[in-house]
Design an enzyme around this catalytic site. Structure first.
Site, short mmCIF file in Angstrom:
data_model
loop_
_atom_site.label_atom_id
_atom_site.label_comp_id
_atom_site.label_asym_id
_atom_site.label_seq_id
_atom_site.Cartn_x
_atom_site.Cartn_y
_atom_site.Cartn_z
N ASP A 1 0.78 -1.23 0.00
CA ASP A 1 0.00 0.00 0.00
C ASP A 1 0.81 1.29 0.00
N CYS B 1 -16.21 -6.20 -17.22
CA CYS B 1 -17.27 -5.25 -16.84
C CYS B 1 -18.34 -5.18 -17.92
N CYS C 1 -22.86 5.27 -7.06
CA CYS C 1 -22.00 6.13 -6.23
C CYS C 1 -22.77 7.39 -5.82
N CYS D 1 -14.84 11.36 -3.45
CA CYS D 1 -15.08 10.01 -2.94
C CYS D 1 -15.23 10.01 -1.41
N CYS E 1 -21.46 -4.43 -7.15
CA CYS E 1 -20.81 -5.09 -8.29
C CYS E 1 -21.27 -6.55 -8.40
C1 B12 Z 1 -4.77 6.69 -3.05
C2 B12 Z 1 -5.55 5.45 -2.80
C3 B12 Z 1 -6.93 5.60 -2.60
C4 B12 Z 1 -7.67 6.89 -2.89
C5 B12 Z 1 -7.86 7.01 -4.42
C6 B12 Z 1 -8.45 5.71 -5.04
C7 B12 Z 1 -8.29 5.56 -6.55
N1 B12 Z 1 -9.20 4.83 -7.15
O1 B12 Z 1 -7.36 6.07 -7.12
C8 B12 Z 1 -8.97 6.70 -2.07
C9 B12 Z 1 -8.75 7.30 -0.67
C10 B12 Z 1 -10.22 7.32 -2.66
C11 B12 Z 1 -9.01 5.19 -1.96
C12 B12 Z 1 -10.17 4.49 -1.73
C13 B12 Z 1 -10.21 3.10 -1.63
N2 B12 Z 1 -9.16 2.26 -1.57
CO1 B12 Z 1 -7.33 2.79 -1.93
N3 B12 Z 1 -5.53 3.11 -2.41
C14 B12 Z 1 -4.92 4.18 -2.76
C15 B12 Z 1 -3.45 3.87 -3.10
C16 B12 Z 1 -2.57 4.25 -1.89
C17 B12 Z 1 -2.93 4.54 -4.37
C18 B12 Z 1 -3.89 4.37 -5.57
C19 B12 Z 1 -3.52 5.24 -6.71
O2 B12 Z 1 -2.37 5.34 -7.09
N4 B12 Z 1 -4.52 5.90 -7.29
C20 B12 Z 1 -4.37 6.68 -8.46
C21 B12 Z 1 -4.98 5.93 -9.62
C22 B12 Z 1 -4.73 6.70 -10.90
O3 B12 Z 1 -4.33 4.69 -9.68
P1 B12 Z 1 -5.01 3.21 -9.63
O4 B12 Z 1 -6.29 3.21 -8.93
O5 B12 Z 1 -3.94 2.34 -9.09
O6 B12 Z 1 -5.24 2.81 -11.15
C23 B12 Z 1 -5.87 3.66 -12.09
C24 B12 Z 1 -5.13 3.69 -13.40
O7 B12 Z 1 -3.85 3.23 -13.23
C25 B12 Z 1 -6.00 2.87 -14.34
N5 B12 Z 1 -5.40 1.69 -14.93
C26 B12 Z 1 -4.17 1.17 -14.71
N6 B12 Z 1 -3.95 0.15 -15.52
C27 B12 Z 1 -5.07 0.00 -16.29
C28 B12 Z 1 -5.35 -0.89 -17.29
C29 B12 Z 1 -6.60 -0.85 -17.92
C30 B12 Z 1 -6.89 -1.80 -19.03
C31 B12 Z 1 -7.55 0.13 -17.50
C32 B12 Z 1 -8.89 0.20 -18.14
C33 B12 Z 1 -7.24 1.02 -16.48
C34 B12 Z 1 -5.98 0.97 -15.90
O8 B12 Z 1 -7.18 2.55 -13.65
C35 B12 Z 1 -7.22 3.21 -12.42
C36 B12 Z 1 -8.20 4.36 -12.44
O9 B12 Z 1 -7.71 5.50 -13.05
C37 B12 Z 1 -3.53 2.30 -3.32
C38 B12 Z 1 -2.23 1.55 -2.97
C39 B12 Z 1 -1.18 1.68 -4.08
N7 B12 Z 1 0.03 1.94 -3.69
O10 B12 Z 1 -1.50 1.54 -5.25
C40 B12 Z 1 -4.72 1.91 -2.43
C41 B12 Z 1 -5.64 0.78 -2.94
C42 B12 Z 1 -5.91 1.03 -4.40
N8 B12 Z 1 -6.86 0.99 -2.17
C43 B12 Z 1 -7.49 -0.10 -1.85
C44 B12 Z 1 -8.76 -0.14 -1.21
C45 B12 Z 1 -9.17 -1.45 -0.57
C46 B12 Z 1 -9.59 1.00 -1.18
C47 B12 Z 1 -11.07 1.08 -0.77
C48 B12 Z 1 -11.89 -0.15 -1.15
C49 B12 Z 1 -11.17 1.34 0.76
C50 B12 Z 1 -12.57 1.64 1.24
N9 B12 Z 1 -13.42 0.66 1.41
O11 B12 Z 1 -12.90 2.79 1.49
C51 B12 Z 1 -11.52 2.35 -1.53
C52 B12 Z 1 -12.00 2.00 -2.95
C53 B12 Z 1 -12.46 3.21 -3.73
C54 B12 Z 1 -12.33 2.98 -5.23
N10 B12 Z 1 -13.45 2.81 -5.90
O12 B12 Z 1 -11.20 2.95 -5.73
C55 B12 Z 1 -6.76 -1.33 -2.34
C56 B12 Z 1 -7.47 -1.88 -3.58
C57 B12 Z 1 -7.57 -3.38 -3.68
C58 B12 Z 1 -8.34 -3.80 -4.92
N11 B12 Z 1 -8.86 -5.01 -4.89
O13 B12 Z 1 -8.47 -3.06 -5.86
C59 B12 Z 1 -5.30 -0.72 -2.61
C60 B12 Z 1 -4.54 -1.40 -3.75
C61 B12 Z 1 -4.52 -0.86 -1.28
C62 B12 Z 1 -3.99 -2.28 -1.06
N12 B12 Z 1 -2.69 -2.45 -0.97
O14 B12 Z 1 -4.75 -3.24 -0.97
N13 B12 Z 1 -7.78 4.64 -2.17
S1 SF4 Z 2 -20.32 -2.78 -10.98
FE1 SF4 Z 2 -18.55 -4.13 -11.21
S2 SF4 Z 2 -18.87 -5.16 -13.18
FE2 SF4 Z 2 -20.24 -3.40 -13.13
S3 SF4 Z 2 -19.05 -1.78 -14.15
FE3 SF4 Z 2 -18.71 -1.57 -11.96
S4 SF4 Z 2 -16.84 -2.70 -11.55
FE4 SF4 Z 2 -17.59 -3.36 -13.57
S1 SF4 Z 3 -16.00 4.29 -2.57
FE1 SF4 Z 3 -15.96 6.33 -3.54
S2 SF4 Z 3 -16.34 5.86 -5.71
FE2 SF4 Z 3 -17.02 4.06 -4.56
S3 SF4 Z 3 -19.22 4.41 -4.18
FE3 SF4 Z 3 -18.09 5.17 -2.40
S4 SF4 Z 3 -17.86 7.35 -2.86
FE4 SF4 Z 3 -18.33 6.36 -4.78
#
Ligand code: B12
Ligand code: SF4
Ligand code: SF4
Length: 338
Positions: free
Chosen positions: A130, A184, A194, A210, A244
């Site tokens: 993380d 998806c 959301c 969020c 989901c």
């Molecule tokens: C900052 C952070 C948050 C932030 C921002 C979340 C976000 N979606 O970016 C906040 C505080 C909102 C948050 C919330 C949550 N988080 Co958080 N968070 C992080 C953290 C520290 C960094 C994520 C990050 O870099 N975000 C920036 C975006 C741009 O990056 P990303 O999500 O990794 O990926 C994006 C792109 O890279 C892209 N992408 C990348 N490759 C590809 C490929 C394809 C084909 C496509 C289409 C897209 C794509 O898709 C994403 C969206 O833009 C990670 C740990 C880590 N070091 O990665 C944990 C992490 C993502 N979090 C986690 C969790 C559990 C949560 C929550 C469920 C907690 C909760 N219940 O409240 C929520 C989920 C909310 C959600 N819908 O994402 C887990 C996710 C596990 C999983 N199964 O996905 C992580 C990995 C921590 C861990 N080590 O387990 N989080």
């Molecule tokens: S609810 Fe689940 S299957 Fe449906 S779009 Fe969202 S992530 Fe994908």
């Molecule tokens: S975790 Fe964030 S993105 Fe997901 S339903 Fe809750 S407010 Fe919306």
């Protein structure tokens, strides 16, 4: 020492308590470009650690360990056989998100990964859970653990999305896995459900909207316009995963450390906690990250959203407390109840 082939390394992870294991090369990915664009749009909000000098390091895992050649990516389930937040309607109870019902995952995953490297007999490695500047979801996707859903969570076809991610950077080449297809399809349930419209486009989350960001990461005031959408969430949010379809029959953890302790406590109980009681109640829980003041702020917002007159008295008390942020949110909540 185990022979260092990809199947042996993954098998070691499975034997050390991880349900998912895969390998990706330790090279820059296309996820880095998505990340740059995400930060560029300001979506990281006040999470400075995502946008500062560490953003540059996220581009290449070798910035964490120069000799890294492969990444062992693991997933560890935390789901419990308890109802989803979307099945609850009692606004007098607060909602703590599913991942925070038991012990803090950072220590649990790190300890598991230490067991993996000990079993492999490697001396040069880097464990990430993380907090390291590594795009965990991107690498886990490449390692075949799941696809990135429109809610931006990593989803595994058989297990759902209730799992944490961790990694070990290793200094040797291993046969990489392949990413699974996106499943998806035409579904948009998470986007539609959301409450704060934080999923601004498929696969794109504006963290500034969020509930998880407001209730866990944000220090200071929750923007007033967003407070009603926070509902009864006092720590994190599960809605976009609850709805989901891939979580309908999601797998359940066997990890004792994640056994649920605190899920949906009465808001009144939470509002009356002293700092010492808060520390005691959430010792070794992720909830501690919100800090006492941030947590009481969240409780005040949830009370304001409850429509319940019985919260007048505790809110009056909070509105008169010495913490300016808590007091302001309590005053707002009283206004809502009036
Ligand atoms: C900052 C952070 C948050 C932030 C921002 C979340 C976000 N979606 O970016 C906040 C505080 C909102 C948050 C919330 C949550 N988080 Co958080 N968070 C992080 C953290 C520290 C960094 C994520 C990050 O870099 N975000 C920036 C975006 C741009 O990056 P990303 O999500 O990794 O990926 C994006 C792109 O890279 C892209 N992408 C990348 N490759 C590809 C490929 C394809 C084909 C496509 C289409 C897209 C794509 O898709 C994403 C969206 O833009 C990670 C740990 C880590 N070091 O990665 C944990 C992490 C993502 N979090 C986690 C969790 C559990 C949560 C929550 C469920 C907690 C909760 N219940 O409240 C929520 C989920 C909310 C959600 N819908 O994402 C887990 C996710 C596990 C999983 N199964 O996905 C992580 C990995 C921590 C861990 N080590 O387990 N989080
Ligand atoms: S609810 Fe689940 S299957 Fe449906 S779009 Fe969202 S992530 Fe994908
Ligand atoms: S975790 Fe964030 S993105 Fe997901 S339903 Fe809750 S407010 Fe919306």
């Amino acid at each position: 020492m185990v022979s260092l082939t990809a199947p042996a390394v993954k098998q070691a992870a499975l034997e050390c308590g991880f349900e998912l294991a895969g390998v990706s090369p330790a090279l820059p990915t296309a996820g880095a470009e998505r990340y740059q664009a995400w930060v560029g749009k300001g979506y990281a909000g006040a999470m400075g650690y995502l946008a500062d000098y560490r953003a540059e390091r996220r581009k290449d895992p070798r910035s964490l360990m120069a000799s890294a050649r492969s990444i062992l990516c693991v997933g560890k389930l935390y789901n419990s056989p308890r109802p989803y937040s979307t099945a609850f309607s009692d606004a007098e109870l607060g909602w703590i998100s599913r991942y925070a019902w038991g012990d803090d995952y950072h220590d649990v995953l790190r300890a598991g990964l230490e067991r993996v490297v000990a079993r492999l007999g490697v001396s040069e490695y880097k464990i990430c859970v993380d907090t390291a500047p590594l795009l965990e979801r991107s690498y886990a996707r490449l390692a075949g653990l799941g696809w990135i859903g429109k809610n931006t969570c990593l989803i595994n076809q058989g297990q759902g999305s209730w799992f944490f991610l961790g990694e070990v950077l290793l200094p040797f080449d291993l046969e990489p896995d392949a990413p699974p297809p996106d499943r998806c399809g035409t579904c948009t349930r998470c986007i539609d459900a959301c409450p704060t419209d934080a999923i601004v486009a498929p696969f794109e989350l504006d963290a500034r909207l969020c509930i998880s960001y407001f209730t866990i990461e944000l220090r200071g005031a929750v923007p007033e316009a967003a407070r009603a959408g926070v509902g009864n969430h006092v720590f994190g949010c599960d809605i976009c995963q609850d709805v989901c379809p891939w979580n309908r029959r999601a797998a359940v953890t066997e990890e004792a450390a994640f056994a649920p302790r605190t899920m949906n406590p009465p808001l009144e109980t939470l509002a009356s906690l002293t700092k010492t009681e808060f520390d005691e109640m959430f010792r070794s829980s992720p909830v501690h990250r919100a800090k006492y003041s941030g947590f009481l702020r969240n409780v005040a917002v949830a009370m304001g959203n409850s429509g319940s007159k019985k919260f007048h008295a505790p809110l009056e008390k909070m509105a008169a407390c010495g913490d300016a942020i808590v007091a302001e949110h309590a005053a707002w909540a009283l206004g809502q109840l009036r």
